[in-house]
Enzyme design. Structure first.
Site, PDB file in Angstrom:
ATOM      1  N   LYS A 296       1.595  -6.861  -3.681  1.00 44.05           N
ATOM      2  CA  LYS A 296       1.072  -5.684  -4.395  1.00 44.05           C
ATOM      3  C   LYS A 296       0.870  -6.010  -5.873  1.00 44.05           C
ATOM      4  O   LYS A 296       1.345  -5.298  -6.769  1.00 44.05           O
ATOM      5  CB  LYS A 296       1.971  -4.470  -4.201  1.00 44.05           C
ATOM      6  CG  LYS A 296       2.012  -4.014  -2.751  1.00 44.05           C
ATOM      7  CD  LYS A 296       1.915  -2.520  -2.588  1.00 44.05           C
ATOM      8  CE  LYS A 296       1.814  -2.136  -1.125  1.00 44.05           C
ATOM      9  NZ  LYS A 296       2.859  -2.715  -0.268  1.00 44.05           N
TER      10      LYS A 296
ATOM     11  N   ASP B 109      -1.560  -6.834 -12.164  1.00 40.98           N
ATOM     12  CA  ASP B 109      -1.394  -7.400 -13.508  1.00 40.98           C
ATOM     13  C   ASP B 109      -2.743  -7.928 -13.985  1.00 40.98           C
ATOM     14  O   ASP B 109      -3.756  -7.747 -13.312  1.00 40.98           O
ATOM     15  CB  ASP B 109      -0.343  -8.522 -13.439  1.00 40.98           C
ATOM     16  CG  ASP B 109       0.473  -8.620 -14.726  1.00 40.98           C
ATOM     17  OD1 ASP B 109      -0.122  -8.539 -15.826  1.00 40.98           O
ATOM     18  OD2 ASP B 109       1.700  -8.767 -14.636  1.00 40.98           O
ATOM     19  N   ILE B 110      -2.752  -8.581 -15.123  1.00 43.35           N
ATOM     20  CA  ILE B 110      -3.995  -9.191 -15.578  1.00 43.35           C
ATOM     21  C   ILE B 110      -4.323 -10.388 -14.678  1.00 43.35           C
ATOM     22  O   ILE B 110      -3.456 -10.903 -13.961  1.00 43.35           O
ATOM     23  CB  ILE B 110      -3.900  -9.638 -17.052  1.00 43.35           C
ATOM     24  CG1 ILE B 110      -2.734 -10.609 -17.276  1.00 43.35           C
ATOM     25  CG2 ILE B 110      -3.755  -8.433 -17.965  1.00 43.35           C
ATOM     26  CD1 ILE B 110      -2.732 -11.271 -18.655  1.00 43.35           C
TER      27      ILE B 110
ATOM     28  N   PRO C  20      -0.693  -0.280   7.707  1.00 45.37           N
ATOM     29  CA  PRO C  20       0.749  -0.145   7.923  1.00 45.37           C
ATOM     30  C   PRO C  20       1.082   1.300   8.247  1.00 45.37           C
ATOM     31  O   PRO C  20       0.236   2.174   8.091  1.00 45.37           O
ATOM     32  CB  PRO C  20       1.327  -0.537   6.557  1.00 45.37           C
ATOM     33  CG  PRO C  20       0.266  -0.149   5.577  1.00 45.37           C
ATOM     34  CD  PRO C  20      -1.054  -0.210   6.293  1.00 45.37           C
TER      35      PRO C  20
ATOM     36  N   GLY D 216       4.742   3.103  13.903  1.00 44.05           N
ATOM     37  CA  GLY D 216       6.136   3.005  14.358  1.00 44.05           C
ATOM     38  C   GLY D 216       7.040   3.875  13.526  1.00 44.05           C
ATOM     39  O   GLY D 216       6.919   5.102  13.555  1.00 44.05           O
ATOM     40  N   ALA D 217       7.917   3.251  12.744  1.00 39.33           N
ATOM     41  CA  ALA D 217       8.931   4.001  11.984  1.00 39.33           C
ATOM     42  C   ALA D 217       8.323   5.102  11.108  1.00 39.33           C
ATOM     43  O   ALA D 217       8.915   6.155  10.913  1.00 39.33           O
ATOM     44  CB  ALA D 217       9.754   3.034  11.136  1.00 39.33           C
TER      45      ALA D 217
ATOM     46  N   LYS E 179       1.098   6.235  15.856  1.00 38.46           N
ATOM     47  CA  LYS E 179       1.255   5.616  17.181  1.00 38.46           C
ATOM     48  C   LYS E 179       0.384   4.374  17.299  1.00 38.46           C
ATOM     49  O   LYS E 179      -0.720   4.328  16.737  1.00 38.46           O
ATOM     50  CB  LYS E 179       0.869   6.628  18.268  1.00 38.46           C
ATOM     51  CG  LYS E 179       1.842   7.803  18.305  1.00 38.46           C
ATOM     52  CD  LYS E 179       1.936   8.415  19.701  1.00 38.46           C
ATOM     53  CE  LYS E 179       3.028   9.476  19.726  1.00 38.46           C
ATOM     54  NZ  LYS E 179       2.499  10.845  19.552  1.00 38.46           N
TER      55      LYS E 179
ATOM     56  N   GLY F  40       6.544  -2.869  11.521  1.00 33.77           N
ATOM     57  CA  GLY F  40       7.736  -3.530  11.000  1.00 33.77           C
ATOM     58  C   GLY F  40       8.952  -3.246  11.841  1.00 33.77           C
ATOM     59  O   GLY F  40       9.138  -3.822  12.920  1.00 33.77           O
TER      60      GLY F  40
END
Lengths: 229, 229
Positions: free
Chosen positions: A67, A70-71, A176, A179-180, A184, A199
């Site tokens: 993630k 920055d420059i 992403p 699941g958790a 579905k 995950g």
């Protein structure tokens, strides 16, 4: 199918062994693995290299979910430092903009043969404070730097659909939240995603291989029904 | 004075030795050190711990410039994993928003006794694509999560002035961009910053101590003239 496993080790385990074991167990049936910044900060470049020295990683998507925000100089430096670990995909934020940031990172990624994936939408409630308001501008940046892909939450198939419509078919969508977090298996694929990232559902399962197979079956079934309809 | 040295090791050096040496040389006269994500990714938590095990770090601002931009759970996990290295300040991005992101990070930082600093403005040209348009909203988030400080570019004293006006006097302003990026020592302090962050000008100098002393003198002179006027 299109399953990527997010390898986020729980606290208190030997992170390298934990990751290597899971890659070994499910590597034969999934399309890739995602490594988060907590892991990478913890084990460093050398640890990541150890993890990725396992045998069955060939042809897989190996994603460093840094993630980056920055420059360009700093982001490129990080990507250069992990380029020889085996990582072939990195995640950065679209919101840092192009000139002096993603333009340089995109060049560095091209040179290193690394796929650049940009976050354009997140799923936590606070994402509505700022990010959601500039979603279309973020999607434009994905196109402008010709990114390999973007991240859109599996919990929001409507967003995936509008992202796909805007981006066309050549840019990958990684989702992403399966699941958790509640989506579905197959839902994001039906909405236009290329990969679903799972995950804890798999990595915290007593039978990761069995669970991964179940997820793949559910993806297949759901795709069959949504494409048939 | 209010000088923080950004320790960004050049390629090809032993990063730990390079950092330890500079902390040793200038640690007696500066207020803190900033460690960038490229270094942290390279050496990992253990390497950072080695670097911060040096003697003269007491009472200093020791900043992990992670530019965190993720959900609260992930950001907190990273901060927890570096909390025992000696780092007492972390940098995250305001734009990820509060709920499910900075609210949690802020709680984790309080619990760990770590200062939270949020980026609200960057200095590269691409920052105008998205970030500059939401500058006021980003400043509001700094207040809302009661952050310890914010990052504003030394190259833009006008922005520092308006940030200071909006934030009041209790929130710290840290300003990178002094030296190699063009701002002169003391300019940001005159505009309302609390700390100026200087990197290459000092760390790439043949005489880092002499250069740091010179920067401090320039800060003093400039402050005297701007406060006198």
């Amino acid at each position: 199918m299109s399953l990527v496993v997010a390898l986020d080790p729980p606290l208190g385990v030997d992170e390298r062994k934990w990751c290597i074991n899971l890659i070994d167990v499910v590597g034969g049936i999934v399309q890739g693995f995602k490594f988060g910044l907590p892991l990478i900060v913890k084990v460093g470049v050398r640890g990541l290299k150890d993890i990725l020295s396992v045998s069955n990683r060939e042809g897989k998507l190996l994603i460093a979910d840094l993630k980056l925000a920055d420059i360009g100089y700093v982001m490129s430096l990080i990507v250069r430092s992990i380029a020889d670990t085996g990582i072939n995909t990195v995640i950065a934020h679209a919101f840092v903009g192009v000139k002096g940031a993603l333009a340089e990172l995109s060049e560095a990624c091209k040179e290193l043969g690394i796929n650049l994936v940009l976050v354009t939408r997140m799923s936590h409630p606070g994402a509505s404070d700022i990010m959601d308001k500039v979603f279309n501008d973020l999607l434009k940046i994905v196109k402008e730097v010709n990114a390999w892909g973007t991240v859109l939450p599996a919990t929001r198939p409507d967003i995936i659909r509008s992202g796909r419509e805007f981006l066309g078919s050549s840019i990958k969508i990684l989702s992403p939240g399966v699941g958790a977090q509640g989506a579905k298996p197959g839902e994001a694929l039906c909405a236009g995603a290329d990969y679903e990232i799972v995950g804890r559902l798999i990595t915290r399962s007593k039978d990761p291989l069995g669970t991964a197979l179940k997820v793949i079956n559910e993806q297949r079934e759901r795709l069959r029904s949504c494409r048939g309809s």
